[in-house]
Design an enzyme around this catalytic site. Structure first.
Site, mmCIF file in Angstrom:
data_model
loop_
_atom_site.group_PDB
_atom_site.id
_atom_site.type_symbol
_atom_site.label_atom_id
_atom_site.label_comp_id
_atom_site.label_asym_id
_atom_site.label_seq_id
_atom_site.Cartn_x
_atom_site.Cartn_y
_atom_site.Cartn_z
ATOM 1 N NE ARG A 56 40.735 50.630 26.975
ATOM 2 C CZ ARG A 56 40.794 49.747 25.986
ATOM 3 N NH1 ARG A 56 40.009 48.675 25.992
ATOM 4 N NH2 ARG A 56 41.614 49.930 24.983
ATOM 5 N NE ARG A 92 41.890 46.201 14.654
ATOM 6 C CZ ARG A 92 42.232 45.205 15.398
ATOM 7 N NH1 ARG A 92 43.456 44.758 15.372
ATOM 8 N NH2 ARG A 92 41.364 44.610 16.179
ATOM 9 N N GLY A 108 42.952 34.724 27.139
ATOM 10 C CA GLY A 108 42.063 33.584 26.881
ATOM 11 C C GLY A 108 42.779 32.403 26.248
ATOM 12 C CG LEU A 133 39.034 36.907 28.270
ATOM 13 C CD1 LEU A 133 39.103 35.801 29.322
ATOM 14 C CD2 LEU A 133 38.086 38.010 28.731
ATOM 15 C CG HIS A 182 38.003 43.341 21.143
ATOM 16 N ND1 HIS A 182 37.791 43.339 22.508
ATOM 17 C CD2 HIS A 182 39.255 43.822 20.961
ATOM 18 C CE1 HIS A 182 38.863 43.819 23.113
ATOM 19 N NE2 HIS A 182 39.778 44.121 22.198
ATOM 20 C CD GLU A 212 41.772 41.112 16.639
ATOM 21 O OE1 GLU A 212 42.771 40.769 17.318
ATOM 22 O OE2 GLU A 212 41.127 42.140 16.856
HETATM 23 P P1 ADP Z 1 45.968 43.121 22.929
HETATM 24 O O1 ADP Z 1 44.635 43.329 23.561
HETATM 25 O O2 ADP Z 1 46.904 44.271 23.124
HETATM 26 O O3 ADP Z 1 45.919 42.555 21.536
HETATM 27 P P2 ADP Z 1 46.746 40.446 23.693
HETATM 28 O O4 ADP Z 1 45.509 39.846 23.161
HETATM 29 O O5 ADP Z 1 48.039 40.104 23.057
HETATM 30 O O6 ADP Z 1 46.654 42.014 23.825
HETATM 31 O O7 ADP Z 1 46.828 40.045 25.234
HETATM 32 C C1 ADP Z 1 47.822 40.524 26.080
HETATM 33 C C2 ADP Z 1 47.595 39.924 27.459
HETATM 34 O O8 ADP Z 1 47.734 38.505 27.377
HETATM 35 C C3 ADP Z 1 48.595 40.410 28.499
HETATM 36 O O9 ADP Z 1 47.922 40.732 29.692
HETATM 37 C C4 ADP Z 1 49.477 39.189 28.695
HETATM 38 O O10 ADP Z 1 49.990 39.127 29.995
HETATM 39 C C5 ADP Z 1 48.494 38.065 28.475
HETATM 40 N N1 ADP Z 1 49.206 36.817 28.216
HETATM 41 C C6 ADP Z 1 49.904 36.456 27.130
HETATM 42 N N2 ADP Z 1 50.495 35.242 27.319
HETATM 43 C C7 ADP Z 1 50.148 34.847 28.562
HETATM 44 C C8 ADP Z 1 50.433 33.711 29.384
HETATM 45 N N3 ADP Z 1 51.189 32.728 28.945
HETATM 46 N N4 ADP Z 1 49.905 33.671 30.615
HETATM 47 C C9 ADP Z 1 49.143 34.678 31.074
HETATM 48 N N5 ADP Z 1 48.839 35.762 30.368
HETATM 49 C C10 ADP Z 1 49.336 35.857 29.141
#
Ligand code: ADP
Length: 378
Positions: free
Chosen positions: A219, A68, A312, A187, A158, A364
């Protein structure tokens, strides 16, 4: 004769940690996964030392390695074999990611040392966007000399995730990739949307850096550039201090008071009636909806809206807040399905919805492994 590529090691080499996954490419299953932490801070001295720990954990040498890499500039419009020449080209892009790029490229060098003879492929987070994004979306309305001198333009990030879900969505919708129109929403802690027309990116919300676009964990996303200058002047901040403020001390965290801006904690706080947390969620949802509307226009109508990333895939609450703002597009939520959808592929829009909304878990690492094989097969 090309040798068979059965196993691919995917390496995500950061400044203080190294994540890896090993895939069997015949079945696309994961054989191993791990994380080496505290590189240079009490753990392994450097990335090569960290990789020695990976070697211990693996049963055999991988057939190929996919890396990556944060930034491919305009040079890398696709994943590429890290030959000497390509490595030198990538080194020139360190200015675009002074924190991540040295670690990413350090991972490539370490693999060359630890796994001699195994080919290394670079998979760039920007490539999927830069490959097809037109200038009207990708350039900034400033004197073009800044683009020519410093490469100041939109690159987007991304890309690997947007590419994975684009391919997965085309398959899910039973449409040829070259004909699929989507708005893909990644997201997570960092978030971005991409407008996908005929299988390729025509716009995306992040810019020169991952700071632009949506409201993210820490951010700020889109902001009037003059507001930045105004704060710098009033508070006598240096560019580096301002960079920290906008990237690490803003977004959902600043609005809600939840450190790190973790969405779960913010949802919990909002449920208790906290106004800051409520505003944070509303701003997040508002801006995503705003961009979905805009991107639906630029792609000439979406075949589907795709949601992925930690939020998401998992947060039915944030998804509902977004989708409930999309009535003008004829999009309707199936609340029951949305409520129970967590980390799996599902259509969460109602039967009568004009555009389906699909939750699609991203992968990814698998995308990097697939690209590695594709590049090596030529
Ligand atoms: P990154 O961008 O670091 O790869 P992720 O894609 O793992 O991060 O996303 C992390 C976000 O997803 C955090 O804000 C976390 O709170 C949210 N998240 C993960 N599981 C849940 C859930 N069950 N409900 C709400 N938000 C969640």
């Amino acid at each position: 004769m090309k040798r068979e590529i059965r196993t691919v090691l995917v390496v995500n080499s950061g400044s203080s940690s190294l994540k890896y996954q090993l895939f069997d490419m015949k079945t696309e299953t994961r054989l191993a996964k791990g994380l080496v932490e505290r590189i240079g801070a009490g753990g392994p001295a450097n990335h090569a030392e960290a990789l020695k720990e990976v070697v211990k954990a693996l049963a055999a040498k991988p057939d190929a390695i996919g890396h990556r890499i944060l930034h491919g500039g305009e040079v890398f419009r696709d994943s590429a074999l890290m030959t000497k020449a390509n490595f030198a080209k990538a080194k020139k892009l360190v200015k675009f990611g002074p924190l991540h790029m040295p670690a990413n490229l350090g991972g490539v060098e370490a693999c060359e040392k630890i796994f001699p003879g195994v080919p290394n492929v670079g998979v760039f987070d920007t490539a999927f966007h830069i490959a097809t994004m037109p200038d009207c979306a990708g350039m900034y309305a400033i004197d073009p000399k800044f683009y020519r001198k410093y490469g100041i333009r939109k690159y987007g990030f991304h890309g690997t995730s947007h590419k994975f879900v684009t391919q997965a969505a085309a398959k899910f919708l039973k449409k040829p990739l070259a004909k699929v129109n989507l708005v893909t929403c990644h997201l997570g802690n960092g978030s971005s949307l991409a407008a996908i027309k005929q299988g390729g990116v025509v716009d995306t919300t992040m810019g020169l850096t991952p700071l632009a676009g949506l409201v993210m964990g820490t951010r700020c996303g889109d902001i009037d550039a003059a507001a930045v200058l105004s704060i710098m002047e009033s508070e006598k901040k240096t560019p580096a201090e301002m960079d920290t403020l906008l990237n690490k001390q803003s977004g959902l965290q600043a609005l809600s008071g939840v450190k790190g801006g973790d969405c779960r904690d913010i949802c919990a706080k909002a449920a208790k009636g906290d106004k800051g947390a409520e505003l944070a969620l509303e701003m997040l949802a508002y801006r995503v909806a705003l961009y979905i509307g805009a991107y639906n226009t630029v792609i000439g109508g979406a075949d589907a809206i795709v949601m992925t990333g930690g939020i998401g895939e998992n947060s039915s609450e944030v998804r509902a807040r977004i989708i409930n703002r999309l009535g003008a597009l004829g999009i309707k939520l199936d609340r029951k399905v949305n409520d129970k959808t967590r980390g799996v592929t599902a259509v969460i829009s109602a039967k009568g919805s004009k555009i389906p909304v699909v939750v699609l878990p991203t992968n990814e690492e698998l995308m990097i492994a697939r690209d590695t094989v594709r590049v090596l097969r030529g």
